[in-house]
Design a protein around this motif. Structure first.
Motif, PDB file in Angstrom:
ATOM      1  N   TYR A 133       1.062  -1.240   0.016  1.00  0.00           N
ATOM      2  CA  TYR A 133      -0.014   0.026   0.099  1.00  0.00           C
ATOM      3  C   TYR A 133       0.934   1.118   0.130  1.00  0.00           C
ATOM      4  O   TYR A 133       1.441   1.726   1.002  1.00  0.00           O
ATOM      5  N   ILE A 134       1.110   1.854  -1.093  1.00  0.00           N
ATOM      6  CA  ILE A 134       1.972   2.881  -1.374  1.00  0.00           C
ATOM      7  C   ILE A 134       3.330   2.415  -1.105  1.00  0.00           C
ATOM      8  O   ILE A 134       4.115   1.877  -1.752  1.00  0.00           O
ATOM      9  N   ASP A 135       3.967   2.921   0.035  1.00  0.00           N
ATOM     10  CA  ASP A 135       5.308   2.462   0.436  1.00  0.00           C
ATOM     11  C   ASP A 135       5.251   1.376   1.778  1.00  0.00           C
ATOM     12  O   ASP A 135       6.101   1.381   2.278  1.00  0.00           O
ATOM     13  N   ASP A 136       4.179   0.935   2.000  1.00  0.00           N
ATOM     14  CA  ASP A 136       4.116   0.001   3.179  1.00  0.00           C
ATOM     15  C   ASP A 136       3.964  -1.345   2.493  1.00  0.00           C
ATOM     16  O   ASP A 136       3.038  -1.642   1.498  1.00  0.00           O
ATOM     17  N   ILE A 137       4.730  -2.356   2.870  1.00  0.00           N
ATOM     18  CA  ILE A 137       4.900  -3.545   2.248  1.00  0.00           C
ATOM     19  C   ILE A 137       4.753  -4.766   3.319  1.00  0.00           C
ATOM     20  O   ILE A 137       5.271  -4.698   4.193  1.00  0.00           O
ATOM     21  N   PHE A 138       3.735  -5.609   3.029  1.00  0.00           N
ATOM     22  CA  PHE A 138       3.418  -6.876   3.909  1.00  0.00           C
ATOM     23  C   PHE A 138       3.909  -8.051   2.909  1.00  0.00           C
ATOM     24  O   PHE A 138       3.259  -8.423   1.783  1.00  0.00           O
ATOM     25  N   LEU A 139       4.966  -8.965   3.543  1.00  0.00           N
ATOM     26  CA  LEU A 139       5.318 -10.112   2.655  1.00  0.00           C
ATOM     27  C   LEU A 139       5.382 -11.408   3.651  1.00  0.00           C
ATOM     28  O   LEU A 139       5.812 -11.079   4.758  1.00  0.00           O
ATOM     29  N   ILE A 140       5.238 -12.436   3.121  1.00  0.00           N
ATOM     30  CA  ILE A 140       5.548 -13.843   3.645  1.00  0.00           C
ATOM     31  C   ILE A 140       6.593 -14.627   3.026  1.00  0.00           C
ATOM     32  O   ILE A 140       6.523 -14.711   1.793  1.00  0.00           O
ATOM     33  N   TRP A 141       7.417 -14.814   3.863  1.00  0.00           N
ATOM     34  CA  TRP A 141       8.839 -15.291   3.301  1.00  0.00           C
ATOM     35  C   TRP A 141       9.152 -16.721   3.717  1.00  0.00           C
ATOM     36  O   TRP A 141       8.651 -17.057   4.889  1.00  0.00           O
TER      37      TRP A 141
END
Length: 286
Positions: free
Chosen positions: A35-43
């Motif tokens: 979301y714009i410059d906020d990132i959520f990821l699962i690694w």
């Protein structure tokens, strides 16, 4: 974020960085949400490779550096706390420690529909965020206390919560799409005043008169939407953010009646030093 175009520019810029960093790294995240410059990821490739991936992303542009929060159990993303329990992702409301929950007070000079919709909107937000019924009940109880502190009646809050609960969560989390007639409505902007009549009713009543003219029908095909601008408040009258500037340089009396210095002031734009004998220009307004 500054100007109204800033989020669009940020999205375009971050999209380029996103595409470049993901394509150039051999291991990919299982989930990547931005979301714009906020990132959520699962690694799923181990912590060492995750740190290498973050270091790789930080080399993509000289002025863009990513900060990261890594956890095996739970992590916040925007206003959502995502936790992993029994190999299942659960979501809960996340609030910053500095959040004071100072929602708009009921006694504030705002349109009634604006104030009355706050409990429903906040309750509906919790229904979308909280994946567990027990967590939702606890958050709704907290919300009730916050709203009571801001002057909302318990009856109004409970009615709004019941209305929000009528929508199942599976439906609430779906993206709503406005009809084309709602998207193309022209706003009728007016300064709000509590003494105003019901503007929406007046627009509905007299809108057919506009459509008697083919030219007006083409210009305003749909019912205008009543929109209120904020009226001037006490702060606007007492506080002036902009310092008045003057381009007149020199020395002159202020002409304030009680000023005892005006009779000693000489109107001039220059002065001569009694030590050096040189003449200097006065570059400011004195």
């Amino acid at each position: 974020m500054g100007t109204c175009m800033a989020p669009t520019y940020a999205n375009i810029f971050m999209g380029a960085i996103e595409a470049g960093s993901l394509c150039a790294f051999p291991d990919k995240p299982l989930i990547w949400l931005r979301y714009i410059d906020d990132i959520f990821l699962i690694w799923t490739h181990g912590r060492a490779k995750l740190e290498s991936f973050i270091a790789h992303a930080n080399t993509f542009h000289p002025t863009i550096k990513f900060t990261s929060s890594i956890s095996d159990t739970q992590i916040p993303f925007l206003d959502v706390m995502v936790s992993l329990k029994n190999n299942t992702l659960h979501t809960d409301l996340y609030s910053k420690p500095t959040d004071t929950f100072n929602y708009l007070h009921w006694s504030s000079c705002h349109p009634f529909h604006t104030k009355s919709s706050i409990p429903y909107s906040l309750a509906f937000r919790l229904i979308r965020i909280c994946s567990c019924e027990e967590t939702l009940t606890r958050r709704l109880t907290e919300l009730t206390e916050h709203l009571k502190r801001r002057g909302f009646s318990l009856k109004h809050i409970q009615k709004a919560i019941l209305k929000a609960k009528e929508t199942p969560r599976s439906t609430a989390i779906q993206r709503r799409r406005l009809p084309e007639t709602q998207k193309n409505r022209i706003p009728f902007v007016i300064t709000y005043n509590p003494a105003l009549p019901n503007i929406s009713s007046i627009l509905k009543k007299y809108f057919p008169i506009l459509h008697t003219s083919p030219r007006c029908r083409r210009a305003i095909p749909h019912l205008p939407m009543a929109a209120f601008r904020r009226p001037k408040n006490l702060r606007d009258s007492l506080v002036h953010a902009n310092i008045q500037k003057t381009h007149i340089c020199g020395s002159r009396p202020c002409n304030i009646r009680r000023c005892l210095t005006c009779k000693l002031i000489t109107t001039t734009s220059q002065f001569t030093s009694t030590v050096t004998g040189k003449t200097y220009n006065i570059l400011h307004n004195l």
